[in-house]
Write a protein that holds these residues in place. Structure first.
Motif, short mmCIF file in Angstrom:
data_model
loop_
_atom_site.label_atom_id
_atom_site.label_comp_id
_atom_site.label_asym_id
_atom_site.label_seq_id
_atom_site.Cartn_x
_atom_site.Cartn_y
_atom_site.Cartn_z
N ASN A 115 -9.04 -1.02 7.33
CA ASN A 115 -9.84 -2.16 6.88
C ASN A 115 -9.11 -2.99 5.84
OD1 ASN A 115 -12.89 -2.16 7.92
ND2 ASN A 115 -12.19 -0.05 7.79
N ALA A 116 -8.36 -2.34 4.95
CA ALA A 116 -7.63 -3.09 3.92
C ALA A 116 -6.58 -3.99 4.55
CB ALA A 116 -6.98 -2.11 2.94
N LEU A 117 -5.86 -3.49 5.56
CA LEU A 117 -4.84 -4.30 6.21
C LEU A 117 -5.46 -5.45 6.99
CD1 LEU A 117 -3.07 -2.01 5.23
CD2 LEU A 117 -2.00 -1.92 7.49
N ALA A 118 -6.58 -5.18 7.67
CA ALA A 118 -7.26 -6.24 8.42
C ALA A 118 -7.80 -7.30 7.48
CB ALA A 118 -8.38 -5.64 9.26
N ASP A 119 -8.38 -6.87 6.34
CA ASP A 119 -8.90 -7.84 5.36
C ASP A 119 -7.79 -8.68 4.77
OD1 ASP A 119 -11.44 -6.90 5.80
OD2 ASP A 119 -11.61 -5.79 3.90
N THR A 120 -6.63 -8.08 4.54
CA THR A 120 -5.50 -8.82 3.98
C THR A 120 -5.04 -9.91 4.94
OG1 THR A 120 -4.77 -6.83 2.79
CG2 THR A 120 -3.17 -8.61 3.03
N MET A 121 -5.01 -9.61 6.22
CA MET A 121 -4.66 -10.62 7.20
C MET A 121 -5.66 -11.78 7.19
SD MET A 121 -1.82 -10.14 8.72
CE MET A 121 -1.97 -11.12 10.21
N GLN A 122 -6.94 -11.45 7.08
CA GLN A 122 -7.97 -12.48 7.05
C GLN A 122 -7.82 -13.37 5.83
OE1 GLN A 122 -11.99 -10.97 7.32
NE2 GLN A 122 -12.88 -12.88 6.54
#
Length: 570
Positions: A390-397
């Motif tokens: 989730n942290a990596l996906a949120d960073t991309m967003q």
């Protein structure tokens, strides 16, 4: 003084059960008695004219035999244990006494040696040791060994400023099983129970069998057909860690046992006591554990209880919290907050650290409370995976919304770092999110890498091969060796906030921070300071050459949408 006839002396020598050897001054054998032939398997004919080296075992080096010779030359005798070979090649231990025989000028004419086999004696001593210290039914340590170990653990706890836990476990309704199936079946059940309990404790814990509970002080751990067991939990970090073991032991008995072809379900009651919190000696601690066990029995049997009411309340909360955490993990009730990380030279927010939060109907539960529980129960592994993905996906967003790539720092737990498959999981999370590996920084603590340095370095290199960054978190609070640090493939040092908080005025003692910054820069690493809460701290860190900073003065941890909005407003 009357001398014994030589024929009588020879009769005695020939009849003695001890092997006797006589050599000349060149150490050539000139006599052996029948006991020698019997013990060594070497006939008198083959022995005569040879030296005692004829049956050397090869288990001793040349220096050993030189010491024997030096002792003979110095005092005229040697006495000790030595390994030799029999004629069939079998090695055996013997107790050997050698005496020199000198003439009137004190010159050595003969060597006289006598020996006996020690192996049988040693076997008897080992058997006596087992009978003395172990229960013959379950082969577990008995009350004597247990009491010795308990006192020993008290000494260790006192030296290391730790605690020793004692668990008394009683198999519930055991008499009913004996009455129904007979004593032989009951004994077999105790053996099966002991086997399971051994698998439910740490290797450093000592499990021992107890006998009847009516004679507490004298009958702690003997085998009397009773249904009691005791456990020593060595070097506990904190008292209620004993509850983890108690729950593990109870779970060991949940599956049915097979008694005479039938499935039998067994439950247990446990009483727990902690040294030195509850008592200062063995008897006192045993009484405390017995009192706690008795209370469990009175409340309906099954389960466990601490002697201390405070620990009971803490343990009950721990059990409830664990159940609630498992449910939260299934329902993904956890959330991630992000704390900004600022480039101190430019003032620009270049990334953030992912921090786990657990909102409930009763408010936020502190990470200091639930993270250690997640570590102890193993839930940190699925939880850590959820955080990373989730942290990596949120960073991309966030990067897409803001128009530039943000860096994300994610903390790894000890269990995650040491678990096989970490590299594969990180690679999967990177592929899932589509993030550039160089945007990802994994934070590890000093204690995680110093336990098994070589394995840690191998793990770190495997992660670096993915292209991710590595940071040493809370630097300065652990015990890193500078020599090791040079070999760690890390990109970043994070100065622990406890040092930053000491910067309260212009003349604050800042040498540790300056040293860490100098060390990091000298090793080609980025240096991050956490816990920045005042303009003075920020100004000092900028002047000292610190690269990045985070703290309440620069931005509080916040949900993703708030984080994005905060950066847009700057």
């Amino acid at each position: 003084m009357q001398h014994l006839p030589s024929c009588l002396l020879m009769t005695i020598v020939e009849a003695t059960p001890h092997a006797i050897v006589v050599t000349d001054n060149q150490q050539r054998i000139i006599y052996v008695n029948p006991a020698y032939e019997y013990l060594t398997g070497i006939s008198k004919k083959n022995a005569l004219g040879n030296t005692p080296r004829i049956n050397q075992s090869g288990k001793h080096d040349a220096a050993f035999y030189k010491r024997i010779r030096a002792e003979l030359d110095k005092v005229g005798r040697w006495d000790g244990d030595i390994w030799d070979n029999q004629s069939n090649g079998h090695s055996y231990l013997k107790h050997l006494s050698i005496q020199t025989v000198t003439d009137d000028k004190n010159d050595v004419n003969y060597y006289f040696a006598m020996f006996s086999e020690m192996s049988a004696l040693h076997r008897s001593e080992a058997e006596l040791e087992r009978l003395t210290h172990y229960d013959p039914l379950t082969d577990l340590p008995n009350r004597i060994l247990f009491r010795n170990r308990l006192g020993h653990e008290f000494n260790i706890s006192s030296r290391h400023n730790s605690r020793t836990g004692l668990v008394l476990l009683n198999i519930d309704r055991f008499k009913l099983i004996n009455d129904t199936f007979g004593f032989a079946a009951g004994d077999q059940l105790l053996i099966d129970v002991a086997t399971r309990l051994c698998g439910g404790i740490r290797r450093t814990d000592l499990l021992a069998r107890q006998e009847h509970r009516q004679e507490r002080d004298a009958d702690l751990l003997s085998r009397m057909g009773g249904n009691d067991f005791s456990f020593i939990l060595s070097e506990l970090r904190k008292p209620d860690d004993a509850s983890i073991v108690a729950e593990r032991l109870i779970s060991c008995l949940e599956a049915p046992f097979i008694v005479q072809g039938e499935e039998i379900y067994v439950s247990a009651s446990l009483g727990l006591a902690i040294y030195p919190d509850n008592a200062q000696d063995e008897d006192g601690l045993l009484q405390c554990a017995e009192s706690a066990l008795k209370q469990v029995k009175e409340e309906g049997k099954g389960g466990y209880r601490f002697f201390s009411e405070d620990l009971n309340l803490s343990s009950a909360r721990r059990v409830r919290l664990e159940a609630k955490m498992r449910k939260a993990l299934q329902q993904e009730s956890f959330v991630l907050y992000y704390q900004p990380k600022q480039d101190l030279a430019t003032g620009k927010i270049t990334g953030m650290e992912a921090l786990l939060r657990w909102p409930t109907d009763e408010g936020m539960i502190s990470p200091e409370e639930f993270i250690p529980l997640a570590e102890d129960t193993g839930m940190i592994n699925p939880l850590g995976r959820w955080i990373l993905f989730n942290a990596l996906a949120d960073t991309m967003q966030a990067s897409k919304v803001l128009g530039y790539p943000l860096h994300i720092a994610v903390n790894l737990s000890m269990r995650q770092f040491q678990r096989p498959g970490l590299k594969e999981m990180v690679a999967e999370a990177i592929a899932f999110s589509g993030i550039y590996p160089s945007q990802v920084e994994l934070e590890i603590t000093e204690s995680m890498v110093m336990d098994k340095v070589d394995e840690a370095i191998t793990t770190m290199h495997s992660l670096r091969d993915l292209g991710v960054q590595l940071a040493i978190d809370d630097f300065g609070t652990g015990y890193s060796s500078m020599a090791y640090l040079r070999n760690f493939p890390v990109n970043t040092l994070k100065i622990d906030q406890t040092f930053v908080k000491d910067l309260v005025k212009e003349d604050s003692n800042s040498c540790i921070i300056e040293a860490v910054i100098g060390l990091g820069c000298g090793l080609g690493m980025q240096v991050v300071a956490e816990g920045i809460e005042t303009p003075l701290q920020l100004d000092f860190l900028k002047k000292a050459g610190c690269h990045l900073g985070q703290g309440y003065f620069l931005g509080y941890p916040m949900p993703l949408n708030d984080f994005i909005a905060h950066l847009k407003s700057l």
